[in-house]
Scaffold this motif. Structure first.
Motif, mmCIF file in Angstrom:
data_model
loop_
_atom_site.group_PDB
_atom_site.id
_atom_site.type_symbol
_atom_site.label_atom_id
_atom_site.label_comp_id
_atom_site.label_asym_id
_atom_site.label_seq_id
_atom_site.Cartn_x
_atom_site.Cartn_y
_atom_site.Cartn_z
ATOM 1 N N TYR A 20 46.780 116.539 -67.400
ATOM 2 C CA TYR A 20 46.455 117.600 -66.319
ATOM 3 C C TYR A 20 46.997 116.980 -65.085
ATOM 4 N N GLU A 47 44.212 123.752 -64.916
ATOM 5 C CA GLU A 47 42.423 124.045 -64.901
ATOM 6 C C GLU A 47 42.043 124.315 -66.114
ATOM 7 N N ASP A 48 42.809 124.974 -67.078
ATOM 8 C CA ASP A 48 42.439 125.248 -68.413
ATOM 9 C C ASP A 48 42.037 123.956 -69.019
ATOM 10 N N ARG A 50 41.487 121.039 -67.784
ATOM 11 C CA ARG A 50 40.221 120.316 -66.816
ATOM 12 C C ARG A 50 38.770 121.066 -67.689
ATOM 13 N N LEU A 51 38.909 122.173 -67.473
ATOM 14 C CA LEU A 51 37.606 122.766 -68.236
ATOM 15 C C LEU A 51 37.363 122.636 -69.663
ATOM 16 N N ALA A 52 38.371 122.524 -70.670
ATOM 17 C CA ALA A 52 38.362 122.078 -72.066
ATOM 18 C C ALA A 52 37.868 120.816 -72.017
ATOM 19 N N PHE A 54 35.930 118.990 -69.930
ATOM 20 C CA PHE A 54 34.584 118.692 -69.802
ATOM 21 C C PHE A 54 33.810 119.387 -70.798
ATOM 22 N N GLU A 55 34.280 120.514 -71.464
ATOM 23 C CA GLU A 55 33.550 121.051 -72.570
ATOM 24 C C GLU A 55 33.550 120.152 -74.023
ATOM 25 N N SER A 92 35.006 116.897 -59.277
ATOM 26 C CA SER A 92 34.843 117.346 -57.786
ATOM 27 C C SER A 92 34.160 116.127 -57.086
#
Length: 171
Positions: A20, A47-48, A50-52, A54-55, A92
């Motif tokens: 990332y 960003e993709d 980062r979201l993955a 977290f998921e 965040s």
């Protein structure tokens, strides 16, 4: 990493954080080179990821990020996967504060007098005379504090941390 070995992580938040950070750096370089389309592409890829991450790796119940093994299960060992996510800016300010209060700054887990062991003091795998300060631990995160600490905790905290005023220096 040998993924054929049962239980070895195949998804790791700390490794994802490094990638990332690399993608964010590539976006910034493309921006500096006046290549906005490439910059947007790299920023989107970051960003993709980062979201993955977290998921795939975040446990809302524990507010912690874990590796996932070859069977898809979270390896619920409180290792230092958090720090690359912090140093690469994946959290965040609100997420960071919750994790700082609950884990990283908490003496029951990582906020020990000699801070940031590899495995949290509260974890059954913690071994202060064995695995606690091996691997990516205190020195690495102290060196990297300049990268993340002012943004998340403020420059005043950072300056006190880097001076003898900070508890970690009073061993």
């Amino acid at each position: 990493m040998p993924t054929h070995v049962n239980g070895w992580p195949v998804v790791a938040p700390d490794l994802s954080a490094v990638i990332y950070g690399n993608r964010r750096a590539l976006a910034a370089m493309a921006e500096a080179l006046d290549k906005p389309q490439e910059s947007r592409r790299w920023a989107g890829a970051a960003e993709d990821l980062r979201l993955a991450t977290f998921e795939a790796c975040y446990s809302a119940e524990d507010e912690f990020f874990y590796d996932r093994d070859t069977f898809g299960a979270l390896r619920k060992i409180k290792e230092m996967q958090l720090m690359p996510m912090v140093s690469e800016g994946m959290l965040s300010p609100r997420q960071f504060q919750r994790i700082w209060d609950r884990y990283l700054g908490n003496p029951a887990h990582y906020g020990l007098p000699f801070q940031w062991p590899s495995i949290a003091a509260s974890d059954p795998h913690y071994a202060p005379k064995g695995n606690a300060w091996t691997g990516a631990t205190f020195l690495n995160w102290t060196v990297r504090a300049v990268q993340w600490m002012p943004g998340y905790l403020g420059t005043e905290y950072f300056h006190s941390f880097m001076k003898a005023e900070h508890p970690v220096h009073h061993l």
